[in-house]
Design an enzyme around this catalytic site. Structure first.
Site, PDB file in Angstrom:
ATOM      1  N   ARG A  50       0.853  -1.211   0.000  1.00 58.31           N
ATOM      2  CA  ARG A  50       0.000   0.000   0.000  1.00 58.31           C
ATOM      3  C   ARG A  50       0.881   1.251   0.000  1.00 58.31           C
ATOM      4  O   ARG A  50       0.616   2.217  -0.698  1.00 58.31           O
ATOM      5  CB  ARG A  50      -0.952  -0.016   1.210  1.00 58.31           C
ATOM      6  CG  ARG A  50      -2.002  -1.119   1.147  1.00 58.31           C
ATOM      7  CD  ARG A  50      -3.053  -0.969   2.240  1.00 58.31           C
ATOM      8  NE  ARG A  50      -2.526  -1.146   3.585  1.00 58.31           N
ATOM      9  CZ  ARG A  50      -2.360  -2.317   4.204  1.00 58.31           C
ATOM     10  NH1 ARG A  50      -2.707  -3.430   3.591  1.00 58.31           N
ATOM     11  NH2 ARG A  50      -1.886  -2.373   5.434  1.00 58.31           N
ATOM     12  N   LYS A 140     -12.032  14.786   5.149  1.00 63.86           N
ATOM     13  CA  LYS A 140     -13.144  14.195   4.394  1.00 63.86           C
ATOM     14  C   LYS A 140     -13.958  13.255   5.272  1.00 63.86           C
ATOM     15  O   LYS A 140     -13.405  12.526   6.099  1.00 63.86           O
ATOM     16  CB  LYS A 140     -12.608  13.405   3.200  1.00 63.86           C
ATOM     17  CG  LYS A 140     -13.722  12.901   2.282  1.00 63.86           C
ATOM     18  CD  LYS A 140     -13.234  11.870   1.288  1.00 63.86           C
ATOM     19  CE  LYS A 140     -13.583  10.472   1.776  1.00 63.86           C
ATOM     20  NZ  LYS A 140     -13.351   9.449   0.732  1.00 63.86           N
ATOM     21  N   GLU A 181     -19.225  14.747   2.091  1.00 68.94           N
ATOM     22  CA  GLU A 181     -19.477  13.749   1.036  1.00 68.94           C
ATOM     23  C   GLU A 181     -20.677  12.862   1.355  1.00 68.94           C
ATOM     24  O   GLU A 181     -20.539  11.860   2.066  1.00 68.94           O
ATOM     25  CB  GLU A 181     -18.232  12.866   0.833  1.00 68.94           C
ATOM     26  CG  GLU A 181     -18.444  11.816  -0.264  1.00 68.94           C
ATOM     27  CD  GLU A 181     -17.223  10.927  -0.512  1.00 68.94           C
ATOM     28  OE1 GLU A 181     -16.251  11.000   0.247  1.00 68.94           O
ATOM     29  OE2 GLU A 181     -17.268  10.150  -1.472  1.00 68.94           O
ATOM     30  N   LYS A 223     -18.877  17.109  -1.823  1.00 63.45           N
ATOM     31  CA  LYS A 223     -18.422  16.005  -2.692  1.00 63.45           C
ATOM     32  C   LYS A 223     -19.587  15.057  -2.918  1.00 63.45           C
ATOM     33  O   LYS A 223     -19.782  14.099  -2.167  1.00 63.45           O
ATOM     34  CB  LYS A 223     -17.235  15.288  -2.028  1.00 63.45           C
ATOM     35  CG  LYS A 223     -16.727  14.084  -2.801  1.00 63.45           C
ATOM     36  CD  LYS A 223     -15.353  13.645  -2.334  1.00 63.45           C
ATOM     37  CE  LYS A 223     -14.951  12.337  -2.996  1.00 63.45           C
ATOM     38  NZ  LYS A 223     -13.537  12.034  -2.843  1.00 63.45           N
TER      39      LYS A 223
HETATM   40  P1  13P Z   1     -14.407   7.083  -6.006  1.00 66.20           P
HETATM   41  O1  13P Z   1     -14.034   8.211  -6.927  1.00 66.20           O
HETATM   42  O2  13P Z   1     -13.694   5.804  -6.302  1.00 66.20           O
HETATM   43  O3  13P Z   1     -15.882   6.942  -5.848  1.00 66.20           O
HETATM   44  O4  13P Z   1     -13.864   7.483  -4.579  1.00 66.20           O
HETATM   45  C1  13P Z   1     -14.079   8.763  -4.111  1.00 66.20           C
HETATM   46  C2  13P Z   1     -14.065   8.758  -2.649  1.00 66.20           C
HETATM   47  O5  13P Z   1     -13.311   9.474  -2.043  1.00 66.20           O
HETATM   48  C3  13P Z   1     -14.979   7.870  -1.926  1.00 66.20           C
HETATM   49  O6  13P Z   1     -15.057   8.270  -0.593  1.00 66.20           O
END
Ligand code: 13P
Length: 345
Positions: A50, A140, A181, A223
């Protein structure tokens, strides 16, 4: 109440994240999610693999031409590059603003089968202070909403909206920009119209809660998902239909004080996501009060991950693919992306 200096900091950081037609790169997959993606490609599911993958990402030449900020996972912000620099330092050196995922994941919502609420509010203030000391300037939190028979329920929408607003208020108080988000999933056979209806309902609830908690709209980024037909829906809509439904939904729900909207990709291919973002910016440039950009993980990382496959000999080629997808999305933010940018065109 957020202090005036903290307010100024978050407004300035949000502005910097949106500068120069750039977007964000999400590289904050949890260990479990990252391992699942590695397993599918036969890559060892180790901390070192990772780390190596993420070192490849942050050392990609030219990445900062298209990417303003990168979102890290807890494991990564505590790791170093081979040259000994912490990841946060390497990003800052590359002129990329450091972000951090701070929720602790979606857990089953009691009494509501098939639905989740995202957790992580306990001790969040202390964790934000620690992350800021490690170099993070934005954060986030992802709430997850599923569409299904009778889903989503008001219980799941309101629990997730409330948590997002509590998190956002705390971030701003400590001088970090919250990325808010709420993701309506693509899983299912629902239509584009149904996704648009649910997304509108969810965004109304989120902005209501942000208002209740006194979150400053000028100092956050939204988001959201695009309005899309479910992956198993028989009718897959055109690029323009997706663009129109998505922007309509946002115009109806996102206040003009919000400086920017940065989409998640949610399972779209890299090319689909670029095309749709491009169509929105082309068709609605004059009507949109906010910047419309990207914060993709899969739609930027997947082509490169597929090339890399854990083989250090493929690193340069993988970095080229990553830089290419980032550049396509930067063009899409300006409505200047076209199929001619793709190598197969
Ligand atoms: P994806 O663009 O793969 O949906 O991931 C965005 C993301 O940060 C999910 O939390």
């Amino acid at each position: 109440m957020t202090s005036a200096p903290a307010r100024r900091t978050v407004v300035a950081t949000a502005k910097a994240l949106l500068a120069a037609h750039k977007g964000l790169l999400a590289m904050d997959e949890s260990t479990k999610t990252c391992n699942k993606r590695f397993a599918a490609l036969g890559i060892p599911q180790t901390s070192e693999a990772r780390r190596a993958w993420r070192e490849l990402i942050v050392t990609t030449p030219g990445l900062a031409d298209s990417i303003s900020g990168a979102i890290l996972f807890d494991e990564t912000i505590h790791q170093q590059l081979k040259d000994g620099r912490p990841f946060a330092r390497a990003l800052a050196d590359a002129d990329i603003i450091v972000g951090i995922k701070v929720d602790t994941g979606a857990q089953a919502l009691a009494g509501h089968p098939g639905e989740t609420v995202t957790e992580g509010l306990d001790q969040l203030g202390d964790r934000l202070v620690n992350y800021a000391a490690l170099g993070a300037r934005f954060a986030k939190w992802r709430g997850v909403i599923a569409i299904g028979d009778g889903l989503p329920t008001n219980a799941s929408i309101s629990a997730n909206a409330h948590a997002l607003a509590r998190y956002a208020g705390l971030c701003q108080e400590l001088g970090l920009v919250p990325i808010v988000e709420p993701e309506v999933l693509m899983t299912g056979d629902h239509t584009l119209l149904r996704c648009a209806e649910v997304t509108e309902r969810v965004l109304h609830a989120v902005f209501e809660q942000l208002y209740v908690q006194g979150v400053q709209l000028e100092g956050l980024l939204l988001k959201p998902n695009m309005a899309l037909p479910g992956l198993a829906c028989a009718e897959q809509n055109t690029v323009d239909e997706v663009a129109d439904a998505t922007v309509m939904c946002l115009l109806r729900t996102v206040p003009a004080a919000v400086p920017g909207i940065a989409f998640l990709s949610g399972g779209q291919t890299g090319v689909q996501a670029s095309n749709r973002l491009n169509a929105m910016n082309q068709r609605f440039k004059k009507r949109m009060p906010w910047a419309l950009t990207f914060s993709f993980s899969r739609a930027i990382q997947y082509p490169a991950l597929d090339i890399w496959h854990g083989d250090s000999g493929k690193a340069q080629q993988a970095q080229h693919a990553l830089q290419h997808r980032a550049a396509c999305n930067r063009a899409a933010r300006g409505g200047e992306y076209s199929a001619a940018m793709e190598p197969t065109a």
